[in-house]
Design a protein around this motif. Structure first.
Motif, PDB file in Angstrom:
ATOM      1  N   GLY A   1      -0.321  10.831  -2.895  1.00 34.38           N
ATOM      2  CA  GLY A   1      -0.117   9.659  -2.051  1.00 34.38           C
ATOM      3  C   GLY A   1       0.440   9.951  -0.682  1.00 34.38           C
ATOM      4  N   LEU A   2       1.377  10.890  -0.599  1.00 33.38           N
ATOM      5  CA  LEU A   2       1.971  11.205   0.697  1.00 33.38           C
ATOM      6  C   LEU A   2       0.934  11.826   1.630  1.00 33.38           C
ATOM      7  N   ASP A   3       0.087  12.692   1.092  1.00 30.20           N
ATOM      8  CA  ASP A   3      -0.992  13.271   1.902  1.00 30.20           C
ATOM      9  C   ASP A   3      -1.927  12.172   2.389  1.00 30.20           C
ATOM     10  N   THR A   4      -2.234  11.243   1.508  1.00 28.58           N
ATOM     11  CA  THR A   4      -3.101  10.125   1.874  1.00 28.58           C
ATOM     12  C   THR A   4      -2.444   9.273   2.961  1.00 28.58           C
ATOM     13  N   LEU A   5      -1.152   9.018   2.804  1.00 35.23           N
ATOM     14  CA  LEU A   5      -0.430   8.225   3.791  1.00 35.23           C
ATOM     15  C   LEU A   5      -0.496   8.877   5.174  1.00 35.23           C
ATOM     16  N   PHE A   6      -0.244  10.166   5.234  1.00 37.62           N
ATOM     17  CA  PHE A   6      -0.291  10.855   6.526  1.00 37.62           C
ATOM     18  C   PHE A   6      -1.699  10.852   7.107  1.00 37.62           C
ATOM     19  N   GLN A   7      -2.699  10.962   6.262  1.00 40.89           N
ATOM     20  CA  GLN A   7      -4.080  10.907   6.759  1.00 40.89           C
ATOM     21  C   GLN A   7      -4.379   9.531   7.342  1.00 40.89           C
ATOM     22  N   ILE A   8      -3.925   8.491   6.680  1.00 36.86           N
ATOM     23  CA  ILE A   8      -4.116   7.125   7.186  1.00 36.86           C
ATOM     24  C   ILE A   8      -3.433   6.977   8.543  1.00 36.86           C
ATOM     25  N   VAL A   9      -2.208   7.484   8.655  1.00 43.77           N
ATOM     26  CA  VAL A   9      -1.479   7.395   9.925  1.00 43.77           C
ATOM     27  C   VAL A   9      -2.243   8.141  11.020  1.00 43.77           C
ATOM     28  N   ARG A  10      -2.652   9.376  10.740  1.00 42.67           N
ATOM     29  CA  ARG A  10      -3.366  10.163  11.763  1.00 42.67           C
ATOM     30  C   ARG A  10      -4.689   9.515  12.151  1.00 42.67           C
TER      31      ARG A  10
ATOM     32  N   ARG B   1       0.840  -1.213   0.000  1.00 43.94           N
ATOM     33  CA  ARG B   1       0.000   0.000   0.000  1.00 43.94           C
ATOM     34  C   ARG B   1       0.873   1.260   0.000  1.00 43.94           C
ATOM     35  N   VAL B   2       1.945   1.254   0.771  1.00 42.90           N
ATOM     36  CA  VAL B   2       2.860   2.398   0.793  1.00 42.90           C
ATOM     37  C   VAL B   2       3.479   2.608  -0.585  1.00 42.90           C
ATOM     38  N   PHE B   3       3.925   1.544  -1.213  1.00 44.39           N
ATOM     39  CA  PHE B   3       4.516   1.655  -2.547  1.00 44.39           C
ATOM     40  C   PHE B   3       3.510   2.237  -3.547  1.00 44.39           C
ATOM     41  N   GLU B   4       2.258   1.778  -3.457  1.00 43.02           N
ATOM     42  CA  GLU B   4       1.209   2.296  -4.338  1.00 43.02           C
ATOM     43  C   GLU B   4       0.977   3.783  -4.080  1.00 43.02           C
ATOM     44  N   LEU B   5       0.955   4.178  -2.821  1.00 42.62           N
ATOM     45  CA  LEU B   5       0.742   5.589  -2.485  1.00 42.62           C
ATOM     46  C   LEU B   5       1.872   6.464  -3.009  1.00 42.62           C
TER      47      LEU B   5
ATOM     48  N   ARG C   1       7.737  15.039  10.752  1.00 41.18           N
ATOM     49  CA  ARG C   1       7.735  15.962  11.897  1.00 41.18           C
ATOM     50  C   ARG C   1       6.583  16.947  11.800  1.00 41.18           C
ATOM     51  N   TYR C   2       6.412  17.514  10.626  1.00 34.65           N
ATOM     52  CA  TYR C   2       5.353  18.503  10.423  1.00 34.65           C
ATOM     53  C   TYR C   2       3.967  17.866  10.552  1.00 34.65           C
ATOM     54  N   GLU C   3       3.741  16.788   9.826  1.00 35.73           N
ATOM     55  CA  GLU C   3       2.416  16.161   9.779  1.00 35.73           C
ATOM     56  C   GLU C   3       1.988  15.576  11.130  1.00 35.73           C
ATOM     57  N   LEU C   4       2.950  15.114  11.905  1.00 38.38           N
ATOM     58  CA  LEU C   4       2.620  14.533  13.211  1.00 38.38           C
ATOM     59  C   LEU C   4       2.853  15.531  14.346  1.00 38.38           C
ATOM     60  N   THR C   5       3.106  16.767  13.991  1.00 37.50           N
ATOM     61  CA  THR C   5       3.335  17.860  14.949  1.00 37.50           C
ATOM     62  C   THR C   5       4.316  17.474  16.055  1.00 37.50           C
ATOM     63  N   ILE C   6       5.477  17.022  15.626  1.00 36.20           N
ATOM     64  CA  ILE C   6       6.534  16.664  16.564  1.00 36.20           C
ATOM     65  C   ILE C   6       7.284  17.939  16.942  1.00 36.20           C
ATOM     66  N   ASP C   7       7.357  18.217  18.211  1.00 36.01           N
ATOM     67  CA  ASP C   7       8.063  19.383  18.734  1.00 36.01           C
ATOM     68  C   ASP C   7       9.519  19.364  18.286  1.00 36.01           C
TER      69      ASP C   7
END
Length: 123
Positions: free
Chosen positions: A53-62, A43-47, A99-105
């Protein structure tokens, strides 16, 4: 972890071994079905082939990862990135995105990154 490994379009053996070790031994994966690794990887490779795809991946993670594990996810991505002793531009850019997408300090991110470098240092 798969995304950071695939980010430079070359998945190296140390990265795969690090992912396997993490999934087999870390408490965050205690209840994880290891049989899903192949499907998740595909699924990651497809994204990565999709323009958004990267936006979709981060949405799936969140959507699927509790916020309390965001720093853990970043730490594991750093471990995979550092495992082969090479941090290319693509990996560095993806780590920045994570870091940005997961709001890591910033301070937490610096500590996580430094500890990954220390764990994977060689003689």
């Amino acid at each position: 972890m798969v995304a950071i490994s695939a980010s430079d379009e070359e998945i190296r053996t140390p990265e795969l071994l690090t992912i396997e070790r993490i999934v087999n031994h870390y408490p965050a994966f205690a209840e994880y079905d290891q049989g899903r690794i192949r499907d998740v990887s595909q699924r990651v490779f497809e994204l990565f082939l999709d323009e958004d795809g990267l936006d979709t991946l981060f949405q799936i993670v969140r959507d699927n990862l509790p916020a309390r594990l965001f720093e853990t996810a970043y730490a594991l991505a750093c471990d995979v990135a550092a495992s082969d002793g090479k941090l290319g531009e693509a990996e560095l850019q993806l780590l920045e995105e994570i870091r940005y997408e997961l709001t890591i300090d910033r301070l937490a991110a610096a500590a996580i990154e430094r500890s990954a470098r220390a764990r994977h240092a060689t003689l």
